[in-house]
Design a protein around this motif. Sequence first.
Motif, PDB file in Angstrom:
ATOM      1  N   ILE A  27       0.844  -1.380  -0.186  1.00 40.25           N
ATOM      2  CA  ILE A  27       0.039  -0.124   0.048  1.00 40.25           C
ATOM      3  C   ILE A  27       0.794   1.252  -0.077  1.00 40.25           C
ATOM      4  O   ILE A  27       0.603   2.326  -0.596  1.00 40.25           O
ATOM      5  CB  ILE A  27      -1.034  -0.059   1.261  1.00 40.25           C
ATOM      6  CG1 ILE A  27      -2.001  -1.031   0.784  1.00 40.25           C
ATOM      7  CG2 ILE A  27      -1.641   1.420   1.267  1.00 40.25           C
ATOM      8  CD1 ILE A  27      -2.898  -1.292   2.001  1.00 40.25           C
ATOM      9  N   ILE A  28       2.032   1.207   0.472  1.00 39.47           N
ATOM     10  CA  ILE A  28       3.020   2.407   0.542  1.00 39.47           C
ATOM     11  C   ILE A  28       3.470   2.523  -0.750  1.00 39.47           C
ATOM     12  O   ILE A  28       3.685   3.790  -1.005  1.00 39.47           O
ATOM     13  CB  ILE A  28       4.223   2.060   1.600  1.00 39.47           C
ATOM     14  CG1 ILE A  28       3.609   2.170   2.938  1.00 39.47           C
ATOM     15  CG2 ILE A  28       5.297   3.105   1.381  1.00 39.47           C
ATOM     16  CD1 ILE A  28       4.814   1.892   4.030  1.00 39.47           C
ATOM     17  N   THR A  29       3.484   1.591  -1.601  1.00 45.16           N
ATOM     18  CA  THR A  29       3.906   2.053  -2.969  1.00 45.16           C
ATOM     19  C   THR A  29       2.650   2.586  -3.799  1.00 45.16           C
ATOM     20  O   THR A  29       2.951   2.912  -5.066  1.00 45.16           O
ATOM     21  CB  THR A  29       4.322   0.640  -3.671  1.00 45.16           C
ATOM     22  OG1 THR A  29       3.095  -0.229  -3.886  1.00 45.16           O
ATOM     23  CG2 THR A  29       5.344   0.118  -3.003  1.00 45.16           C
ATOM     24  N   GLY A  30       1.616   2.617  -3.250  1.00 43.72           N
ATOM     25  CA  GLY A  30       0.450   3.194  -3.864  1.00 43.72           C
ATOM     26  C   GLY A  30      -0.484   1.975  -4.533  1.00 43.72           C
ATOM     27  O   GLY A  30      -1.412   2.377  -5.445  1.00 43.72           O
ATOM     28  N   GLY A  31      -0.191   0.680  -4.226  1.00 44.47           N
ATOM     29  CA  GLY A  31      -0.914  -0.416  -4.970  1.00 44.47           C
ATOM     30  C   GLY A  31      -1.532  -0.937  -3.817  1.00 44.47           C
ATOM     31  O   GLY A  31      -2.119  -0.374  -2.646  1.00 44.47           O
ATOM     32  N   ILE A  32      -2.303  -2.097  -4.211  1.00 44.17           N
ATOM     33  CA  ILE A  32      -3.108  -2.932  -3.190  1.00 44.17           C
ATOM     34  C   ILE A  32      -2.942  -4.307  -3.478  1.00 44.17           C
ATOM     35  O   ILE A  32      -2.753  -4.810  -4.664  1.00 44.17           O
ATOM     36  CB  ILE A  32      -4.744  -2.520  -3.678  1.00 44.17           C
ATOM     37  CG1 ILE A  32      -5.661  -2.817  -2.400  1.00 44.17           C
ATOM     38  CG2 ILE A  32      -5.052  -3.107  -5.046  1.00 44.17           C
ATOM     39  CD1 ILE A  32      -5.539  -1.756  -1.242  1.00 44.17           C
ATOM     40  N   ASP A  33      -3.225  -5.111  -2.373  1.00 44.02           N
ATOM     41  CA  ASP A  33      -3.249  -6.600  -2.837  1.00 44.02           C
ATOM     42  C   ASP A  33      -4.451  -7.234  -2.130  1.00 44.02           C
ATOM     43  O   ASP A  33      -4.424  -7.265  -0.913  1.00 44.02           O
ATOM     44  CB  ASP A  33      -2.002  -7.305  -2.107  1.00 44.02           C
ATOM     45  CG  ASP A  33      -1.700  -8.672  -2.562  1.00 44.02           C
ATOM     46  OD1 ASP A  33      -2.649  -9.336  -3.142  1.00 44.02           O
ATOM     47  OD2 ASP A  33      -0.791  -9.302  -2.280  1.00 44.02           O
ATOM     48  N   LEU A  34      -5.467  -7.530  -3.112  1.00 42.25           N
ATOM     49  CA  LEU A  34      -6.696  -8.118  -2.617  1.00 42.25           C
ATOM     50  C   LEU A  34      -6.439  -9.645  -2.274  1.00 42.25           C
ATOM     51  O   LEU A  34      -7.616 -10.241  -1.819  1.00 42.25           O
ATOM     52  CB  LEU A  34      -7.720  -7.807  -3.558  1.00 42.25           C
ATOM     53  CG  LEU A  34      -8.177  -6.333  -3.821  1.00 42.25           C
ATOM     54  CD1 LEU A  34      -9.321  -6.246  -4.967  1.00 42.25           C
ATOM     55  CD2 LEU A  34      -8.619  -5.646  -2.524  1.00 42.25           C
ATOM     56  N   SER A  35      -5.485  -9.977  -2.612  1.00 44.23           N
ATOM     57  CA  SER A  35      -5.336 -11.551  -2.494  1.00 44.23           C
ATOM     58  C   SER A  35      -5.020 -12.292  -1.045  1.00 44.23           C
ATOM     59  O   SER A  35      -4.795 -13.270  -0.812  1.00 44.23           O
ATOM     60  CB  SER A  35      -4.208 -12.130  -3.642  1.00 44.23           C
ATOM     61  OG  SER A  35      -3.004 -11.613  -3.675  1.00 44.23           O
ATOM     62  N   VAL A  36      -4.545 -11.407  -0.389  1.00 46.35           N
ATOM     63  CA  VAL A  36      -3.674 -11.844   0.864  1.00 46.35           C
ATOM     64  C   VAL A  36      -4.671 -12.852   1.633  1.00 46.35           C
ATOM     65  O   VAL A  36      -4.011 -13.628   2.428  1.00 46.35           O
ATOM     66  CB  VAL A  36      -3.350 -10.626   1.848  1.00 46.35           C
ATOM     67  CG1 VAL A  36      -2.092  -9.922   1.130  1.00 46.35           C
ATOM     68  CG2 VAL A  36      -4.258  -9.683   2.154  1.00 46.35           C
ATOM     69  N   GLY A  37      -5.906 -12.653   1.704  1.00 43.61           N
ATOM     70  CA  GLY A  37      -6.628 -13.400   2.532  1.00 43.61           C
ATOM     71  C   GLY A  37      -6.663 -14.840   1.887  1.00 43.61           C
ATOM     72  O   GLY A  37      -6.528 -15.838   2.680  1.00 43.61           O
ATOM     73  N   THR A  38      -6.977 -14.913   0.740  1.00 40.70           N
ATOM     74  CA  THR A  38      -6.980 -16.354   0.026  1.00 40.70           C
ATOM     75  C   THR A  38      -5.840 -17.065  -0.469  1.00 40.70           C
ATOM     76  O   THR A  38      -5.755 -18.227  -0.242  1.00 40.70           O
ATOM     77  CB  THR A  38      -7.822 -16.160  -1.407  1.00 40.70           C
ATOM     78  OG1 THR A  38      -7.427 -15.130  -2.200  1.00 40.70           O
ATOM     79  CG2 THR A  38      -9.092 -15.856  -1.000  1.00 40.70           C
ATOM     80  N   VAL A  39      -4.683 -16.232  -0.402  1.00 42.75           N
ATOM     81  CA  VAL A  39      -3.489 -16.618  -0.490  1.00 42.75           C
ATOM     82  C   VAL A  39      -2.882 -17.168   1.074  1.00 42.75           C
ATOM     83  O   VAL A  39      -2.382 -18.351   1.153  1.00 42.75           O
ATOM     84  CB  VAL A  39      -2.262 -15.542  -0.800  1.00 42.75           C
ATOM     85  CG1 VAL A  39      -0.733 -16.089  -0.488  1.00 42.75           C
ATOM     86  CG2 VAL A  39      -2.530 -15.291  -2.263  1.00 42.75           C
ATOM     87  N   MET A  40      -3.493 -16.707   1.932  1.00 40.16           N
ATOM     88  CA  MET A  40      -3.368 -17.146   3.166  1.00 40.16           C
ATOM     89  C   MET A  40      -3.668 -18.511   3.576  1.00 40.16           C
ATOM     90  O   MET A  40      -3.121 -19.530   4.046  1.00 40.16           O
ATOM     91  CB  MET A  40      -3.827 -16.247   4.523  1.00 40.16           C
ATOM     92  CG  MET A  40      -3.874 -16.919   5.955  1.00 40.16           C
ATOM     93  SD  MET A  40      -4.700 -15.697   7.123  1.00 40.16           S
ATOM     94  CE  MET A  40      -6.577 -16.194   6.508  1.00 40.16           C
TER      95      MET A  40
END
Length: 294
Positions: A40-53
């Motif tokens: 998020i600090i890069t200005g991006g987003i990662d919506l996959s962290v929950g399912t990757v977990m």
Amino acid sequence: MLIVVFSLSSENFFRFDNLIGIMLSTAVIGVLALGSTFVIITGGIDLSVGTVMTFCSVMVGVIVTFWQLPIPLGILGGVLTGAACGFISGWLVTKMSIPPFIATLGMMMVTKGLSLVVSGTKPIYFNETPGFSKISMATLFGIPSAVFIFFGLAVLASIVLSKTIIGRYNFALGSNEEATRLSGVNVTFWKIIIYIITGIFAGIAGIMMASRLNSAQPSLGTGYELEAIAAVVIGGTSLSGGRGSILGTVIGALIMSVLTNGLRILSVPQEWQTVIVGGVVILAVYADILRRRK
């Protein structure tokens, strides 16, 4: 302030076992939030962290239970699975120029499906490896080990973000990516590294979750990414990139857990708990907008 309000509202809130419960519920979401902070600090987003977990926890179950390999190899497999997912997301964003929202949304759906496919849609239990549950649930002074893992990782993440070249480039990418590129920094390489870091944290969270439940639940995961992002935003990290801190994320994760726990103790209906938490996230984002205007 939340602690004071809930303590005055219910005598059960400030009990030791309830406070430990808050810390334990913070641990997994907190670890996911630590990884999300970087991207998020890069200005991006990662919506996959929950399912990757979830996918990582399933892979640990396959390695330890189905293949009957030692627990350390299962842990390594879970972490490497998370790193691989992060690499793919970073590659999609940088090499294929797919917007982070779309790339990680696709990864979310892929890993959600893979969790069900690999597990055969059934939970994988660790009943034959009793030592596995100790990863999260072994206690020291009555405090579960998952809490120590969370705070240990928070210290490590803080050092990486504030004292290493990864951290410097992380903030540079979020502040002005084009200027960073023109200064000679390999933006593609460092972005992929940052997504890999996020994936590694998701893998560790998956191991902690599986250890806490003593099982890998392939249907879990969806929704965790939103709680992690909410914790990061409440902690003061800007969704526009360029600003954020690990300490803020830890505080944000604790605020989320305290709020949820307090509302539950006060017997607030589940649907209204969701409404209230959503309202807090909106206020946090609006506060960030006001800060940037100033």
